[in-house]
Design a protein around this motif. Structure first.
Motif, PDB file in Angstrom:
ATOM      1  N   GLY A 172      -2.061  -3.191  -3.702  1.00 53.20           N
ATOM      2  CA  GLY A 172      -2.393  -4.455  -4.332  1.00 53.20           C
ATOM      3  C   GLY A 172      -1.820  -5.619  -3.561  1.00 53.20           C
ATOM      4  N   SER A 173      -1.943  -6.806  -4.137  1.00 52.17           N
ATOM      5  CA  SER A 173      -1.445  -8.008  -3.472  1.00 52.17           C
ATOM      6  C   SER A 173      -1.305  -9.122  -4.501  1.00 52.17           C
ATOM      7  CB  SER A 173      -2.398  -8.453  -2.363  1.00 52.17           C
ATOM      8  OG  SER A 173      -3.675  -8.776  -2.892  1.00 52.17           O
ATOM      9  N   ARG A 174      -0.519 -10.127  -4.157  1.00 46.61           N
ATOM     10  CA  ARG A 174      -0.396 -11.330  -4.968  1.00 46.61           C
ATOM     11  C   ARG A 174       0.292 -12.406  -4.135  1.00 46.61           C
ATOM     12  NH1 ARG A 174       2.588 -11.062 -10.212  1.00 46.61           N
ATOM     13  NH2 ARG A 174       2.374 -13.334 -10.063  1.00 46.61           N
ATOM     14  N   TRP A 175       0.108 -13.652  -4.558  1.00 43.15           N
ATOM     15  CA  TRP A 175       0.800 -14.775  -3.939  1.00 43.15           C
ATOM     16  C   TRP A 175       2.151 -14.961  -4.617  1.00 43.15           C
ATOM     17  CZ3 TRP A 175      -0.837 -17.152   0.382  1.00 43.15           C
ATOM     18  CH2 TRP A 175      -2.195 -17.057   0.723  1.00 43.15           C
ATOM     19  N   LEU A 176       3.194 -15.130  -3.805  1.00 39.21           N
ATOM     20  CA  LEU A 176       4.525 -15.429  -4.299  1.00 39.21           C
ATOM     21  C   LEU A 176       4.909 -16.846  -3.883  1.00 39.21           C
ATOM     22  CD1 LEU A 176       6.386 -12.112  -3.402  1.00 39.21           C
ATOM     23  CD2 LEU A 176       5.660 -12.855  -5.679  1.00 39.21           C
ATOM     24  N   PRO A 177       5.734 -17.526  -4.678  1.00 41.95           N
ATOM     25  CA  PRO A 177       6.120 -18.885  -4.308  1.00 41.95           C
ATOM     26  C   PRO A 177       7.092 -18.901  -3.136  1.00 41.95           C
ATOM     27  CG  PRO A 177       7.326 -18.189  -6.248  1.00 41.95           C
ATOM     28  CD  PRO A 177       6.315 -17.107  -5.961  1.00 41.95           C
ATOM     29  N   VAL A 178       7.057 -19.982  -2.396  1.00 43.79           N
ATOM     30  CA  VAL A 178       7.991 -20.203  -1.292  1.00 43.79           C
ATOM     31  C   VAL A 178       8.992 -21.254  -1.749  1.00 43.79           C
ATOM     32  CG1 VAL A 178       8.210 -21.188   1.020  1.00 43.79           C
ATOM     33  CG2 VAL A 178       6.415 -19.524   0.532  1.00 43.79           C
ATOM     34  N   ARG A 179      10.272 -20.967  -1.551  1.00 42.99           N
ATOM     35  CA  ARG A 179      11.330 -21.893  -1.955  1.00 42.99           C
ATOM     36  C   ARG A 179      11.856 -22.725  -0.781  1.00 42.99           C
ATOM     37  NH1 ARG A 179       9.637 -21.821  -6.615  1.00 42.99           N
ATOM     38  NH2 ARG A 179       9.931 -19.956  -7.887  1.00 42.99           N
ATOM     39  N   GLN A 180      11.511 -22.370   0.433  1.00 51.81           N
ATOM     40  CA  GLN A 180      11.944 -23.125   1.610  1.00 51.81           C
ATOM     41  C   GLN A 180      10.721 -23.475   2.457  1.00 51.81           C
ATOM     42  OE1 GLN A 180      15.891 -21.745   3.217  1.00 51.81           O
ATOM     43  NE2 GLN A 180      15.319 -19.855   2.171  1.00 51.81           N
ATOM     44  N   PRO A 181       9.890 -24.380   1.930  1.00 55.00           N
ATOM     45  CA  PRO A 181       8.587 -24.630   2.562  1.00 55.00           C
ATOM     46  C   PRO A 181       8.665 -25.216   3.959  1.00 55.00           C
ATOM     47  CG  PRO A 181       8.993 -26.187   0.776  1.00 55.00           C
ATOM     48  CD  PRO A 181      10.052 -25.153   0.683  1.00 55.00           C
ATOM     49  N   ALA A 182       9.669 -26.034   4.252  1.00 54.78           N
ATOM     50  CA  ALA A 182       9.754 -26.608   5.594  1.00 54.78           C
ATOM     51  C   ALA A 182      10.002 -25.516   6.632  1.00 54.78           C
ATOM     52  CB  ALA A 182      10.855 -27.662   5.652  1.00 54.78           C
ATOM     53  N   LEU A 183      10.918 -24.598   6.335  1.00 55.21           N
ATOM     54  CA  LEU A 183      11.169 -23.488   7.270  1.00 55.21           C
ATOM     55  C   LEU A 183       9.953 -22.567   7.352  1.00 55.21           C
ATOM     56  CD1 LEU A 183      14.864 -22.560   6.405  1.00 55.21           C
ATOM     57  CD2 LEU A 183      14.013 -23.795   8.411  1.00 55.21           C
ATOM     58  N   TYR A 184       9.248 -22.409   6.248  1.00 60.33           N
ATOM     59  CA  TYR A 184       8.011 -21.616   6.223  1.00 60.33           C
ATOM     60  C   TYR A 184       6.990 -22.200   7.189  1.00 60.33           C
ATOM     61  CZ  TYR A 184       3.781 -19.656   3.876  1.00 60.33           C
ATOM     62  OH  TYR A 184       2.593 -19.037   3.563  1.00 60.33           O
ATOM     63  N   ALA A 185       6.765 -23.514   7.111  1.00 60.07           N
ATOM     64  CA  ALA A 185       5.817 -24.165   8.014  1.00 60.07           C
ATOM     65  C   ALA A 185       6.281 -24.070   9.461  1.00 60.07           C
ATOM     66  CB  ALA A 185       5.635 -25.626   7.607  1.00 60.07           C
ATOM     67  N   GLY A 186       7.582 -24.255   9.685  1.00 58.08           N
ATOM     68  CA  GLY A 186       8.107 -24.146  11.048  1.00 58.08           C
ATOM     69  C   GLY A 186       7.958 -22.751  11.609  1.00 58.08           C
ATOM     70  N   ASP A 187       8.194 -21.748  10.773  1.00 57.57           N
ATOM     71  CA  ASP A 187       8.051 -20.350  11.175  1.00 57.57           C
ATOM     72  C   ASP A 187       6.623 -20.067  11.640  1.00 57.57           C
ATOM     73  OD1 ASP A 187       8.251 -17.605  11.456  1.00 57.57           O
ATOM     74  OD2 ASP A 187       8.593 -17.196   9.326  1.00 57.57           O
ATOM     75  N   VAL A 188       5.647 -20.521  10.845  1.00 60.86           N
ATOM     76  CA  VAL A 188       4.245 -20.266  11.179  1.00 60.86           C
ATOM     77  C   VAL A 188       3.834 -21.062  12.420  1.00 60.86           C
ATOM     78  CG1 VAL A 188       1.878 -20.548  10.353  1.00 60.86           C
ATOM     79  CG2 VAL A 188       3.635 -19.670   8.817  1.00 60.86           C
ATOM     80  N   PHE A 189       4.231 -22.333  12.516  1.00 59.71           N
ATOM     81  CA  PHE A 189       3.860 -23.129  13.691  1.00 59.71           C
ATOM     82  C   PHE A 189       4.448 -22.518  14.958  1.00 59.71           C
ATOM     83  CE2 PHE A 189       4.619 -26.365  16.888  1.00 59.71           C
ATOM     84  CZ  PHE A 189       3.328 -26.868  17.025  1.00 59.71           C
ATOM     85  N   ALA A 219       0.857  -1.193   0.000  1.00 59.31           N
ATOM     86  CA  ALA A 219       0.000   0.000   0.000  1.00 59.31           C
ATOM     87  C   ALA A 219       0.890   1.239   0.000  1.00 59.31           C
ATOM     88  CB  ALA A 219      -0.923   0.010   1.213  1.00 59.31           C
ATOM     89  N   ARG A 220       0.501   2.240  -0.805  1.00 58.43           N
ATOM     90  CA  ARG A 220       1.284   3.472  -0.881  1.00 58.43           C
ATOM     91  C   ARG A 220       1.061   4.301   0.390  1.00 58.43           C
ATOM     92  NH1 ARG A 220       3.368   6.316  -5.270  1.00 58.43           N
ATOM     93  NH2 ARG A 220       2.125   5.124  -6.772  1.00 58.43           N
ATOM     94  N   THR A 221       2.144   4.746   0.947  1.00 64.78           N
ATOM     95  CA  THR A 221       2.086   5.664   2.090  1.00 64.78           C
ATOM     96  C   THR A 221       2.709   6.984   1.647  1.00 64.78           C
ATOM     97  OG1 THR A 221       4.202   4.862   2.943  1.00 64.78           O
ATOM     98  CG2 THR A 221       2.214   3.774   3.747  1.00 64.78           C
ATOM     99  N   TYR A 227       6.194   2.892   0.197  1.00 61.69           N
ATOM    100  CA  TYR A 227       5.239   1.787   0.252  1.00 61.69           C
ATOM    101  C   TYR A 227       5.376   1.034   1.569  1.00 61.69           C
ATOM    102  CZ  TYR A 227       4.038   2.218  -4.685  1.00 61.69           C
ATOM    103  OH  TYR A 227       3.584   2.674  -5.884  1.00 61.69           O
ATOM    104  N   ARG A 228       4.248   0.617   2.079  1.00 65.54           N
ATOM    105  CA  ARG A 228       4.225  -0.306   3.212  1.00 65.54           C
ATOM    106  C   ARG A 228       3.987  -1.700   2.646  1.00 65.54           C
ATOM    107  NH1 ARG A 228      -0.023   1.267   5.319  1.00 65.54           N
ATOM    108  NH2 ARG A 228      -1.415  -0.472   4.813  1.00 65.54           N
ATOM    109  N   VAL A 229       4.880  -2.637   2.926  1.00 67.15           N
ATOM    110  CA  VAL A 229       4.762  -3.984   2.383  1.00 67.15           C
ATOM    111  C   VAL A 229       4.695  -4.991   3.528  1.00 67.15           C
ATOM    112  CG1 VAL A 229       5.997  -3.367   0.277  1.00 67.15           C
ATOM    113  CG2 VAL A 229       7.262  -4.329   2.211  1.00 67.15           C
TER     114      VAL A 229
END
Length: 495
Positions: free
Chosen positions: A264-281, A206-208, A212-214
């Motif tokens: 705006g917004s969009r989905w970006l791919p994750v290249r390190q999915p195991a760390l991604y899941a661990g981060d969220v958990f 979003a433009r500030t 931009y705030r991301v």
């Protein structure tokens, strides 16, 4: 010798005799013609149907369109064109993967994700390691990890004195499904034994005042936790719009400022999915008072007690959603898991896809050349004839047809038509590639199988150097290809 006198021959003979007699003594004045009754009703005027070649030419696709329509029970071909030309099947590949997975794993197979404890637990304190272990589930989402954290807290665990590890070894790690695609496409993520949110992260901007705030988060239906293993920087440049770099344990993204607009917004791919899941958990565990260190990757299979198990619904439901939403990660996970079951450990999706092709040839007789399980790579090649051979093989329709999406026929205004013709099929789309294959219930009650593969590989190759998600001309080409599919389906629906 007996001569058979047909009615037509007799009439012609009579007419010829009359003519000869009349000419022998011609009248001095021509008699006024009188209407004579027809000897039999005139033949109806033939109704001509446009040639399929003309329909294809009118679509202005260039390249090649291969098609086959056949009886679904016998495989007898009714109509075909360029039927033996191998073309990219795109996401129609997922029909092959679906049958492969269902027969290799069984319709009731369930993907499982577990929390395991290596060490001893005394008075709610784990003196050892907590492990988030993936079982290859391609549909695990943030809400599932939230539920697992809640269940872990319900066991009475309050503290972990050792490490927090993530294990993704149930499936081979694949950095991206198709390395020829642009880095930022969300439908081309990494694949591993531990996945989350289809291995995508949600980027929002979003433009500030003057900048931009991301943000990057792991949003799902109920939650949107902030992500720490990925970061985004806005930079001043024109192209490329996005860049990616694996910076240690972080997915490091940049985006061109001029490409963002206001918000705006969009989905970006994750290249390190195991760390991604661990981060969220870890975030959810902390919210329940269980403080965990940052996750680290684990190379060996986990041991120890299972504290929490999350089970996905049976494979039939997973396959149905994969075919409906055409999720590439789901197809790859199903195919890799099936190959591991049938052939043991596999190195990557290419080797696994070859196992699948060999299995299909033995099971159905169809010759398929696939480089992955999703159809994302354009080096896969299947002819319409071989696709229909697969669709009409014994037992395939019974498994596949109930899971396919209904394809409506549309009128000239693009609105669904009321018709007894019923179509269940899988679509496939790449730039300058459009495919459709499945089954038709016709107006007359016949059950037919079909495949339509259109590809302009010259245009596709020319567009490969483009930095655009969708190169110039691709959208219009795709619309014309889908219009051709509708024309052919309406034609065949009258059989």
């Amino acid at each position: 010798m007996t001569v058979r006198l047909t009615r037509r021959a007799a009439v012609i003979g009579l007419l010829s005799s009359s003519a000869s007699i009349a000419l022998a003594g011609a009248p001095t004045q021509s008699p006024r013609p009188t209407e004579r009754p027809a000897l039999w009703p005139p033949a109806p005027r033939p109704v001509t149907r446009p040639e399929v070649e003309d329909l294809i030419a009118n679509a202005r696709l260039g390249g090649t369109t291969g098609f086959v329509i056949a009886d679904a029970q016998t495989g007898e071909v009714i109509e075909r064109g360029s039927a033996h030309v191998p073309l990219p099947p795109a996401s129609v590949t997922k029909t092959l993967t679906s049958v492969y997975g269902l027969e290799a794993l069984g319709p009731h197979y369930q993907f499982r994700t577990t929390l395991r404890a290596e060490g001893t637990i005394t008075d709610g304190v784990l003196d050892g390691t907590l492990i988030l272990a993936g079982g290859g589930d391609p549909t695990l989402v943030t809400d599932d990890l939230a539920a697992m954290a809640e269940q872990l807290a319900a066991t009475g665990l309050r503290e972990v004195n050792g490490g927090f590890e993530v294990w993704n070894g149930a499936l081979p790690y694949i950095n991206e499904i198709d390395p020829d695609q642009l880095d930022h496409l969300g439908y081309n993520p990494a694949v591993s034994g531990l996945n989350l949110n289809f291995n995508r992260v949600y980027f929002e901007w979003a433009r500030t005042a003057g900048d931009y705030r991301v943000s990057l988060d792991a949003r799902s239906e109920l939650y949107r936790p902030e992500v720490h293993m990925a970061r985004m920087r806005v930079v001043d440049r024109d192209l490329p719009v996005y860049t990616y770099d694996a910076d240690g344990l972080v997915d490091d993204w940049t985006v061109a400022r001029r490409a963002l607009g206001n918000d705006g917004s969009r989905w970006l791919p994750v290249r390190q999915p195991a760390l991604y899941a661990g981060d969220v958990f870890r975030s959810f565990a902390n919210s329940h008072g269980i403080t965990l260190p940052a996750p680290t990757k684990r190379s060996r299979a986990p041991r120890g007690a299972t504290l929490v198990t999350h089970s996905r619904e049976p494979l039939t439901s997973v396959v149905r959603d994969c075919l409906k939403y055409s999720t590439n990660l789901t197809a790859e996970a199903i195919g890799l898991t099936a190959s591991a079951r049938l052939a043991g450990e596999v190195e990557d999706q290419h080797r696994s896809a070859q196992h699948m092709c060999d299995w299909i040839a033995q099971r159905t007789g169809a010759r398929i050349a696939a480089e992955d399980h999703s159809g994302l790579g354009s080096d896969s090649k299947v002819s319409a004839a071989q696709m229909v051979k697969f669709l009409t093989a014994e037992g395939v329709e019974a498994q596949l047809r109930p899971l396919l999406k209904s394809i409506p026929l549309k009128d000239e205004n693009g609105r669904p038509m009321e018709t007894p013709i019923k179509i269940a099929a899988k679509t496939g789309t790449l730039n300058f590639v459009s495919t459709l294959a499945g089954y038709i219930h016709t107006e007359t009650g016949r059950e037919l199988a079909f495949a339509i593969f259109s590809a302009n590989l010259g245009e596709r190759m020319a567009a490969e150097g483009s930095l655009d998600d969708v190169p110039a001309g691709a959208v219009g080409w795709n619309h014309r290809a889908k219009a051709l599919q509708q024309v052919l389906l309406k034609r065949w629906g009258r059989y």
